[in-house]
Scaffold this motif. Structure first.
Motif, short mmCIF file in Angstrom:
data_model
loop_
_atom_site.label_atom_id
_atom_site.label_comp_id
_atom_site.label_asym_id
_atom_site.label_seq_id
_atom_site.Cartn_x
_atom_site.Cartn_y
_atom_site.Cartn_z
N GLU A 345 0.79 -1.23 0.00
CA GLU A 345 0.00 0.00 0.00
C GLU A 345 0.82 1.29 0.00
O GLU A 345 0.27 2.36 -0.23
CB GLU A 345 -0.95 -0.01 1.20
CG GLU A 345 -1.86 -1.22 1.21
CD GLU A 345 -2.85 -1.23 2.37
OE1 GLU A 345 -3.15 -0.15 2.91
OE2 GLU A 345 -3.31 -2.33 2.73
N SER A 406 -5.27 -1.13 -2.82
CA SER A 406 -5.69 -1.44 -1.46
C SER A 406 -5.27 -0.35 -0.49
O SER A 406 -4.17 0.21 -0.57
CB SER A 406 -5.06 -2.77 -1.02
OG SER A 406 -5.31 -2.99 0.37
N THR A 408 -6.43 -1.15 2.85
CA THR A 408 -6.93 -1.88 4.01
C THR A 408 -6.01 -1.76 5.21
O THR A 408 -6.45 -1.52 6.34
CB THR A 408 -7.12 -3.37 3.65
OG1 THR A 408 -7.99 -3.46 2.51
CG2 THR A 408 -7.72 -4.15 4.80
#
Length: 497
Positions: A345, A406, A408
């Motif tokens: 990320e 992503s 997350t």
């Protein structure tokens, strides 16, 4: 009293330099031959382990002895630092720590420290001195009066308004710089270069906005002159430098050094600068400083991977009971969390630089964070999240959302910060206040326990992220899980996915 006890009680000053423990490296030049060239505002640990060390190395080559530092400050703690450093002839103890052993040295690049005055008259006078060709700053990430909601200088801040109303007696460093530049212009002197050494994106541009914005409150014509004539080079600075406490003072004493303000640091250091110094500069390229017009690429890599990495391990490590950074890196969940978030990320949004690819830089950061000798604390990394998160974490979130990648793990990092700000560990013991706005954050964390969106509604940190349904859902899900299960089980769930 034996000789060792006498050595431990030896006061650090010019007279004792020749009698120090042979393990302590001393300045390799005649300090009496140094003359002033730089005013530096903010004599904290980082400056004394970074800029001052580079200049100390340069002076030892026999070059540029007219670029010595005069220290300065605008806050009450700066007065205490002045008292400590003046008592030891402005010498600083710097101890590099690595598994191979400790390497202490005495830094002699600073020759004076101006009086700290509420109206900043001594500081303004020194900056007006024609010998001052550079004014450098380390006034912390939060010291530039940036409005996080706009990411621009905030001229409505009460401190800046006050300087606009009383420009002859400014309270801020930027007001003092404006007053000195005004005096130099009136005297027909060229302006000094203003060089930020703070760890913020585009620090030179941010400093220009702060100085011209402060000037515009009282003298718009002067603000225009500053914008047209004063250089504000951007820079990237790097060295892990823990706070000083009793352990650091005791370490200095082991080498026979009685110094109330020693500095410990890792061996690694880096400084990348734009070469924009109209009144000249020391030849810092001779001692490892990189001069380039691509500072922003180095800066992005460092801020996203290193400073962002500090935030990733800080709250997870602290909540899992890791007091030291190397302990957090040795914890399998924390280390795996760092690697997964960085690799998936953060790194995809970082460009390579001549020295490193993002993946190579991550390996260097992993090694540096794991250094057991530095004794950096997770508490230091958790400090002042409300100023650090919008600079070190949120930009990676925004890039991920924009590209469809992503976010997350970054959402979990944000939830861990919120959980830390609840003010207590999972066993119920207190987390001591660790943010200038701690009481508000504790209350907000309590509200977010039942309404997670409350945390994301901090526009000064997250901007419009509270209105992004994808990120809000991720954040809320992780925060609910942290409260319902535990930090350990939540990290295990993230890593298992």
């Amino acid at each position: 009293m034996d000789e060792l006890t006498e050595a431990i009680k030896m006061k650090l000053d010019t007279e004792t330099l020749g009698t120090l423990d042979q393990r302590v490296a001393c300045p390799g030049y005649d300090r009496s031959a140094l003359s002033h060239g730089i005013v530096h505002v903010g004599l904290g640990n980082f400056h004394r382990a970074h800029q001052a060390v580079y200049l100390d190395d340069l002076f030892a080559t026999g070059r540029d002895h007219d670029w010595a530092i005069t220290g300065a400050g605008v806050r009450a703690p700066d007065g205490r630092m002045r008292e400590a450093l003046k008592a030891q002839d402005c010498l600083s103890t710097v101890i590099e720590r690595s598994p191979a052993g400790d390497r202490p040295r005495i830094i002699g690049a600073m020759i004076d420290f101006v009086e700290v005055d509420p109206a900043n008259a001594p500081l303004i006078a020194k900056m007006t001195d024609p010998a001052t060709r550079i004014v450098s700053l380390t006034v912390t990430e939060g010291g530039y009066y940036v409005d996080p909601t706009t990411a621009t200088f905030d001229p409505s801040h009460p401190d800046i308004v006050a300087d606009g109303e009383s420009p002859e007696a400014p309270k801020t460093v930027f007001g003092a710089i404006v007053a000195a530049l005004k005096a130099r212009r009136a005297a027909g002197q060229p302006p000094f270069t203003v060089m930020s050494c703070d760890n913020i994106p585009g620090n030179g541009d941010v400093t220009r906005d702060a100085v011209t914005g402060t000037a515009r409150r009282s003298d718009p014509a002067l603000a225009d002159w500053i914008a047209a004539n004063v250089a504000f080079p951007n820079s990237m600075v790097d060295r892990i430098t823990p706070a000083t406490g009793e352990a650091e003072r005791a370490l200095a004493a082991e080498f026979g050094l009685e110094d109330p303000v020693p500095v410990t640091c890792e061996p690694f250091r880096q400084w990348v600068l734009e070469d924009n110094f109209p009144q000249g500069r020391p030849a810092l390229e001779e001692v490892g400083v990189t001069f380039t017009d691509k500072v922003h690429e180095y800066e992005r890599m460092k801020i996203r991977i290193l400073n962002g990495g500090h935030a990733i391990i800080a709250y997870a490590g602290a909540l899992l009971g890791c007091d030291l950074v190397d302990e957090a890196m040795a914890h399998p969940l924390v280390h795996a969390f760092l690697r997964k978030v960085e690799e998936q990320e953060v790194l995809p949004h970082v460009h390579p630089v001549p020295d490193f690819t993002p993946a190579e830089y991550l390996e260097l950061i992993d090694e540096r964070f794991s250094n057991p000798a530095v004794k950096d604390t997770t508490r230091r990394l958790c400090l002042d999240g409300s100023n650090r998160q919008p600079k070190f974490i949120v930009p990676s979130i925004l890039d991920g959302l924009k590209s469809g990648a992503s976010v997350t793990g970054l959402a979990l990092e944000s939830a861990l910060w919120c959980r830390y700000c609840a003010g207590h560990f999972e066993d119920g013991s207190e987390i001591a206040p660790n943010d200038p706005d701690w009481d508000r954050l504790v209350a907000l964390s309590a509200e977010a326990k039942t309404r997670p969106a409350a945390w994301l509604e901090q526009r000064t940190v997250y901007g419009d992220l509270a209105t992004n349904p994808h990120f809000a859902a991720l954040f809320g899900g992780w925060l609910d899980r942290l409260w319902a299960d535990s930090v350990q089980k939540t990290l295990e769930a993230y890593l298992a996915d």
